[in-house]
Each structure stands twice: as C-alpha cells, then as structure tokens.
Design an enzyme around this catalytic site. Sequence first.
Site, PDB file in Angstrom:
ATOM      1  N   ASP A 117      35.622  44.512  28.808  1.00 47.35           N
ATOM      2  CA  ASP A 117      35.616  45.611  29.768  1.00 47.35           C
ATOM      3  C   ASP A 117      34.165  45.897  30.121  1.00 47.35           C
ATOM      4  O   ASP A 117      33.248  45.182  29.702  1.00 47.35           O
ATOM      5  CB  ASP A 117      36.314  46.847  29.192  1.00 47.35           C
ATOM      6  CG  ASP A 117      37.153  47.563  30.253  1.00 47.35           C
ATOM      7  OD1 ASP A 117      36.547  48.054  31.227  1.00 47.35           O
ATOM      8  OD2 ASP A 117      38.381  47.614  30.111  1.00 47.35           O
ATOM      9  N   GLU A 136      42.229  48.534  38.473  1.00 48.38           N
ATOM     10  CA  GLU A 136      41.111  49.420  38.801  1.00 48.38           C
ATOM     11  C   GLU A 136      39.881  48.658  39.290  1.00 48.38           C
ATOM     12  O   GLU A 136      38.752  48.903  38.869  1.00 48.38           O
ATOM     13  CB  GLU A 136      40.756  50.287  37.581  1.00 48.38           C
ATOM     14  CG  GLU A 136      41.877  51.218  37.165  1.00 48.38           C
ATOM     15  CD  GLU A 136      41.537  52.076  35.957  1.00 48.38           C
ATOM     16  OE1 GLU A 136      42.012  53.228  35.892  1.00 48.38           O
ATOM     17  OE2 GLU A 136      40.795  51.595  35.073  1.00 48.38           O
ATOM     18  N   HIS A 151      36.325  45.864  35.981  1.00 50.06           N
ATOM     19  CA  HIS A 151      36.023  46.110  34.563  1.00 50.06           C
ATOM     20  C   HIS A 151      35.193  44.962  33.976  1.00 50.06           C
ATOM     21  O   HIS A 151      35.461  44.477  32.873  1.00 50.06           O
ATOM     22  CB  HIS A 151      37.307  46.309  33.760  1.00 50.06           C
ATOM     23  CG  HIS A 151      37.982  47.630  34.020  1.00 50.06           C
ATOM     24  ND1 HIS A 151      37.401  48.830  33.681  1.00 50.06           N
ATOM     25  CD2 HIS A 151      39.177  47.919  34.592  1.00 50.06           C
ATOM     26  CE1 HIS A 151      38.226  49.820  34.027  1.00 50.06           C
ATOM     27  NE2 HIS A 151      39.292  49.301  34.593  1.00 50.06           N
TER      28      HIS A 151
END
Length: 560
Positions: free
Chosen positions: A196, A334, A267
């Site tokens: 991440d 995301e 990420h």
Amino acid sequence: MNADPSDAAPALAAPAGVIPAPRSVRESTRPGVPLDADTTLWAGPGTGTTERWLRLTLGAALGLSLPPGPENTTGAENAARTVRLRIDGTLRPEAYVLDVDAENGIEIRGGSGAGVFWGAQTLRQLIGPEAFRRAPVRPGVTYVVPNRTIEDAPRFGWRGLMLDVSRHFMPKDGVLRQLDLMAAHKLNVFHFHLTDDQGWRIEIKRYPKLTETGSWRARTKFGHRASPHWEEKPHGGHYTQDDIREIVAYAAERHIAVVPEIDIPGHSQAAIAAYPELGNTDVIDTHSLSVWDTWGVSKNVLAPTDNALRFYEGVFEELLGLFPSQFIHVGGDECAKDQWKASPAAQARIAELGLADEDELQSWFIRHFDDWLGARGRRLIGWDEILEGGLAPGAAVSSWRGYRGGITAARAGHDVVMCPEQQVYLDHRQAEGPDEPVPIGFVRTLEDVYRFEPVPPELTPAQARHVLGTQANLWTEVMEDRARVDYQAFPRLVAFAEVAWSALPPPAERDFADFEERMTAHYARLDALGVAYRPPAGPLPWQRRPGVLGRPIEGPPPNV
C-alpha cells in the site's frame, strides 16, 4: 502425563457450546471417552495434516504422546481409547462426522483432509479450554470427551479474513498466530494485504528497492489522519521469500489458502518511492516522494505505461512462485485519477487505446493483468472498483463498498466475495461512548456481525451461486500492534465465522441469545489462546486510547 482413570484420577467433563454451530448434534447419556496416557491415534491415508496437528497441539496441551493405535474397533485392544482419522468419500469435501463413543473411541471422518481437520477443531472444543493451551496446566487430570455424534459441513467455500500488514507491519510470528486463530474458527482463506502507500512488505528479488526503500516510513500518524499526534520513529518491516514460503506452508497444514494482494494501480506510493519511474513523472517530481506516513487515499498512482506493466509482471512472476492460490488479488480500489487527468502521457494513452475516460484506463490496466494471470492458470480478484469502466472478463470481485458491486458482478456472471464495509470491516468501532479506542466508522456490535447475511435477497438462486463466500477485513491504520488487532477482531470474528460456516436462518430469526450462551464457554478458549479480545462489559483500561482522534460515523450503516 495424565493419570489412568483406574487410579481414580480426577476427571473434567467437557463444556458445551461448539462454535461455529454444527448442523447436527446427537447427544447420549452414555459415558464419554477419556483422553489419557493410553489414548492412541490412527490416521488413514490423506489425513496427515490433522495427525500432525493433533500430536503437536492437543498432545502438547494435554501432555499426551498419542502413539499409533489400531484402525479397527472390533476386538482390538484399547480400541475404545483410540482417535481415528479417515477420509469418507460419501461426504462433501469440507464436511465431517465426529463420533465419540465409549465402546469404539473417537472417530473423525471427513470428505477430504480439510473435513477431517475441521472435525479435529470441534474435538478440541469438546475437550475444554485447557486444550487451547501450549502446555498442560492440570497434570494428573483425565479429560473426558462427551458421547455424541456431530455431523457438519460449511455453508460457504470462501470463509475469509483479510489482514492489512502494510499500514502496520505484523512480524511473521504474529501472522502464524493469526492462521492458528483462523483455523480454530474454521476460516479457510487468508487474504494477505502486502502493499500500500504506507509500506511494501514482500521481498521481490529482481526489485530490491521495494523493500530497501519501500518497506519503512520515517514516522506514523497516531489515530485518524486528522489527528495531531505522530509516532516520531521509523516504522517498517518485510517478509523474505522464505518467510512467505513458511507462512504459506503453515497455512496449508491448516487447510487455509493464502491469497496475496499487490495493490495496483492506486495505493502505490511506497512502490513509486522505491522506483520513481513507476509514477506520473510528467505531472510531479516522483523522486521527491517517500513512503507515505499518514492515512487516506494518496494521489500518487502508477503511470499507465508499458514500463509499469512490465515491472509488475516481474513482481507477479515472483509472486506466482511463492503462492499456489488460484486467486491473486490486485487491489484496484481507490485509484485517484487526478494525475492521469493532468498527465499528457496518460491522456495520449487513453486516445491511443480508444478509451472514453480515466475509469476505462483503470479498467484497461486491470484487464491486462486479468489476461496475464489467466494465461498462467490463475484468476484475478479485485475490489469492486474494477467494475468501473467495464468489468474485466474472468475477474472475481471483492465487494467492499456495500452489496451493490457484488450484486452487479453476480448478475453479470462473475464470482463474488461479499465483504461490505458497513457490516464486516472489523476496524469499525464496537460500541458508542468515549472508552472505545480510536473509534472508526459505524458501530458494529457482536450481534450486528452475527446478523450479517452475505447473500443479498435481490439475487436469483442462479446468481447467488456466484457468491463464493464472505470475508471480514482488518485494516490496521489505527491498530498499532497485535493486541489492537486482537481487540478489533475478537469476539466479532467468532460471530463472523459462524455466519460463514453455519446454516443459519435469516438474520432477524437468528438466535443471538444461544450464540451469547455459547460465547460464555468460548471466552475461556480465547483466554487460553491469549487473545486480547474486547470484554462484553467494554474495554479494559489498557485497551483504551484516550485523546486519540478517530472518525466515528453516527447512526446505522446504509444498506447499499
């Protein structure tokens, strides 16, 4: 060593209350089966994992050697003191029958080695909390397993737990312990979130900077990203490839599949900090980036270049050699599109490929790895954002933003794992009030999790067959150590395990009072395992985090 019953040794009867609830239990008033120095163990073909586990785990906890015993019950000396393990091809693969009889001993039959192993987990619960310890605490006591027959099988094939080790690194021993806790609750998929923005946790030999640079950050936000508090010391760690092989092998011995996650194309700041050419160099100075030290969604995402594709193909090549899992998780969630919108190179790529927008560009990125993994006999799974811009053919979906993504995917004929954040994100707080440590998200009580239903009623029976199962997720932004992970996971993970395994009635009809009564016995098992769970009365003083800002959301979660 335990004494023989003929010496009038004290005996402990087993507690009631198996978790997850089995499908069928037939009890008897006849005497149970003692476990003592004369207890033997016979293991049929295909049951070696359970044989080893019983000797290592129950043998250590009760001080028993469990030497080899007779296969047949009729006329054999000490047949009634033998535990037998065998495969029964008439049973479903993960199904088992546990038969405890004073005359014939203990027999566990499973449709596969996994079924036998789950039956052994039930046997451990029937013995009592002492069976969950690492060494005997009552020498000289004979444990009596009650006379009963339990027939059981899981509802879902995917009973998962995701652990994020990127935001806060969990050393290898903690991961192995997590696998033991999963096995004790018949969970069988470990989703290993390895990368991440805040850290890259797996050694990739051809790209050493991923761990040399990407595995540590200079400091860490303490609490929600709006918190003023920082832990002003470096945080990091990674798993070597031998560590990963050990974790995968340890999981396999417990019939748990390990599904690795390498997050793309969002990420990815930790990877870009290690290899700046992976980022959108025509928009920002990627050489100035470091591993992110706060929480949220970083806008620093991978550039949609051939170089980035080749780089991650190299990452996945090494990954496939370490993880035998059919599924490889690529994240896909995301992904901020700001840099792509501002990047001439990204816009040129959109035009070159004839795509409509940046959502379709993300879909193109995911499709590439769907094809790449498919050509190598693996399947891509990603968070439900991979639906945006067109669903990647053959991909499975982890439906996290609610049920909607999973419903859309199942209706389109794609497999789904249901893990809606409003229901089974265990980083969400467990109660209202100021004592709850770093309160995040909606209140999700033990009862709330117990009434979670993985299959939406909107699906037809044919569509519902695409629901592979369900998964609880542990995101560790505000879980700085193992004790905090324990607190957020337990006891709610126990309720989730029953939802994933047991054939329960509809949510409103579930007997939560019965579950609570069984939990009374189960807390003693968790105590024996050293689990720092949230007590029913609320957090203990050292479990609180006074003054550390969270992000509580008021009211019931939306059903989306």
